[in-house]
Scaffold this active site. Sequence first.
Site, PDB file in Angstrom:
ATOM      1  CG  ASN A 162      -0.930   4.754  -2.236  1.00  0.00           C
ATOM      2  OD1 ASN A 162      -1.688   3.600  -2.189  1.00  0.00           O
ATOM      3  ND2 ASN A 162      -0.632   5.399  -2.717  1.00  0.00           N
ATOM      4  CG  ASP A 163       4.079   5.351   2.535  1.00  0.00           C
ATOM      5  OD1 ASP A 163       4.559   5.126   2.533  1.00  0.00           O
ATOM      6  OD2 ASP A 163       3.110   6.397   2.019  1.00  0.00           O
TER       7      ASP A 163
ATOM      8  CB  CYS B   4      -6.549   9.657  -0.056  1.00  0.00           C
ATOM      9  SG  CYS B   4      -5.003   9.504   1.298  1.00  0.00           S
TER      10      CYS B   4
ATOM     11  CG  HIS C  93       4.588   9.362  -6.535  1.00  0.00           C
ATOM     12  ND1 HIS C  93       3.752   9.468  -6.153  1.00  0.00           N
ATOM     13  CD2 HIS C  93       5.173   8.740  -5.271  1.00  0.00           C
ATOM     14  CE1 HIS C  93       3.268   9.533  -5.083  1.00  0.00           C
ATOM     15  NE2 HIS C  93       4.295   9.177  -4.165  1.00  0.00           N
TER      16      HIS C  93
ATOM     17  NE  ARG D 134       4.472   3.960  -1.684  1.00  0.00           N
ATOM     18  CZ  ARG D 134       3.410   5.278  -1.757  1.00  0.00           C
ATOM     19  NH1 ARG D 134       3.608   5.359  -0.257  1.00  0.00           N
ATOM     20  NH2 ARG D 134       3.141   5.953  -3.164  1.00  0.00           N
TER      21      ARG D 134
ATOM     22  NE  ARG E  77       0.435  10.778  -3.561  1.00  0.00           N
ATOM     23  CZ  ARG E  77      -0.297  10.785  -3.972  1.00  0.00           C
ATOM     24  NH1 ARG E  77      -2.059  10.898  -4.851  1.00  0.00           N
ATOM     25  NH2 ARG E  77      -1.014   9.215  -3.508  1.00  0.00           N
TER      26      ARG E  77
ATOM     27  CD  GLU F 180       1.107   7.833   4.892  1.00  0.00           C
ATOM     28  OE1 GLU F 180       1.150   8.236   3.715  1.00  0.00           O
ATOM     29  OE2 GLU F 180       1.338   9.061   5.317  1.00  0.00           O
TER      30      GLU F 180
ATOM     31  NE  ARG G   7       0.579  14.234   0.804  1.00  0.00           N
ATOM     32  CZ  ARG G   7       0.867  12.768   0.518  1.00  0.00           C
ATOM     33  NH1 ARG G   7       0.136  11.474   1.056  1.00  0.00           N
ATOM     34  NH2 ARG G   7       1.483  12.644  -0.882  1.00  0.00           N
TER      35      ARG G   7
END
Length: 551
Positions: A453-454, A501, A188, A464, A295, A430, A331
């Site tokens: 990402n996931d 996203c 992050h 990750r 987020r 995801e 989300r």
Amino acid sequence: MIVLEGKAVFEGIAIGKLSVYKKTEQSVKREKVSDVEAEIKRYEDARAAAVEQLQALHDKAVKEVGEASAEIFEAHQLMVEDGDYIDSVENIIRTQEVNAEFAVAETGDNFQKMFLEMEDEYFRGRAADVKDISERVINILSGAGSSGIESDEPVIVVADDLAPSETVQMDKDKILSFVTVHGSANSHTSILAKTMNIPAIINCDIPLTDEMDGREAVVDGFEGKVYIDPDAEVLAAKKKILLQEQEKKALLQQLKGKENVTLDGQKINLYANIGNTKDLALVLENDAGGIGLFRSEFIYLGSEDYPTEEEQFAIYKQVAQTMAGKKVIIRTLDIGADKQADYFELPHEENPAMGLRAIRICLTRPEIFKTQLRAILRASAFGKISIMFPMIISVDEVKKIKEIVAGVKAELDKDGLAYDKNIELGIMIETPAAVMMAEELAQEVDFFSVGTNDLTQYTLAIDRQNQSLDEFYDPHHPGLLKMLKLIVDGAHKGGAWAGICGELGSDLTLTKEFLAMGYDELSVSPGRILPLRKVVLETNVIEYKKEKGLD
Ligand code: PEP
Ligand code: MG
């Protein structure tokens, strides 16, 4: 001049002074004192300084996140001045003839335990606050200062690694660049750097010593290098690149207000990803068509305890109103794995990325989920909000979620509270399971947003967060690109629209591919909107498909 190398996670040039990020954690030693009254005076002074700090934090928070979220600092001030707490500290100093740091640490521990043993959930929640204020006073006593950036001018932040809960507290106006010793390309910290549009370098062997603090440096996010005390030649060369970059950015500004349409007339929505209300200025500045990913877990990470319905409502309402009718996709909390908040008291897990996280927490602790849903639904009366659920693996899960949403709506009806009756519901794709069930899932929801990402981590079986695996973490893996096509086709067949996203959405080398696949939306860090628009405007999808031999 010292030149250090690392891995660049966001391009750009930063020129400024280094600031070593200080962590607060420290051990407290028990020491005998001879002058007990002088020690008590030291404690009184530290207490006064703590109250002053908290007042300043309160005033800052009111401006940045609103009155409701700032209240915590008022509560902390009251705790610092609490009579029982003060009596306990002074008593320990007097009877044991020990240093104030130790007395505060002891008192903090005792009060924490006492709160944790209480029946009432509210008081149990205060344990974390006691810990916080005790640490603050200890830091003042030991001269450690508070964690964070201590500079009046913007600086290059140097740290070991930064947890999401640390980045939320940072004053973003003061950051020119991040340089970290650890961290992974998908962490992050990297995402934050992209949001802020500033260069960042990870895996850099930079010493985290006081001696580094305040030294002149250049961060080159193109070549992944940090130049400490740069010589005149390097400085001049980097300044030139910085100027060129600024010119490029100025050119991109001319794309503001333009529609995202390809040369052959295909349209796509370009939305922004945000972590909190402070990012809204960047969203507007970069002309995003909406917010494709809020987020919301960052609200939880920035709190000492579960944020209340009112606190959350105030934030969601502010976002909805600021976006003035443009879509805002919130989300629901995606806590767990790398995003931990102590008060959730999540069990220790061998494999947290595959553990109790995101929607799994919401489904097993429905009260937390319902509080958030009530807040989001109520805010939907003030703009165009959609709700999105993370880490979905099955149709059953979605059906359960929809039942809970229907229940919350019924409660709001009963309470006479307004909300958007046609609010869009969507899910993040995801997990490979969700990819395989795309069409069936699409029949249940209004939209998909792919969390690449996931999805990359779960498809390639690569954590990750594990920096030593960065060389294997390949978001361009052909298997993943095939999945992205399956997802958008499944969505459209099932009657849903589809977006991306995850970070891959802003990869300009894939924009044409995503257009050819038929994606309806890309949601990216605010600073990537205009570069993406430029590629969209220059693309001819029909030609591209011909070139690639696609349908
Ligand atoms: C993703 O997984 O791609 C995503 C957008 O969510 P996060 O990075 O917050 O896990
Ligand atoms: Mg994710």
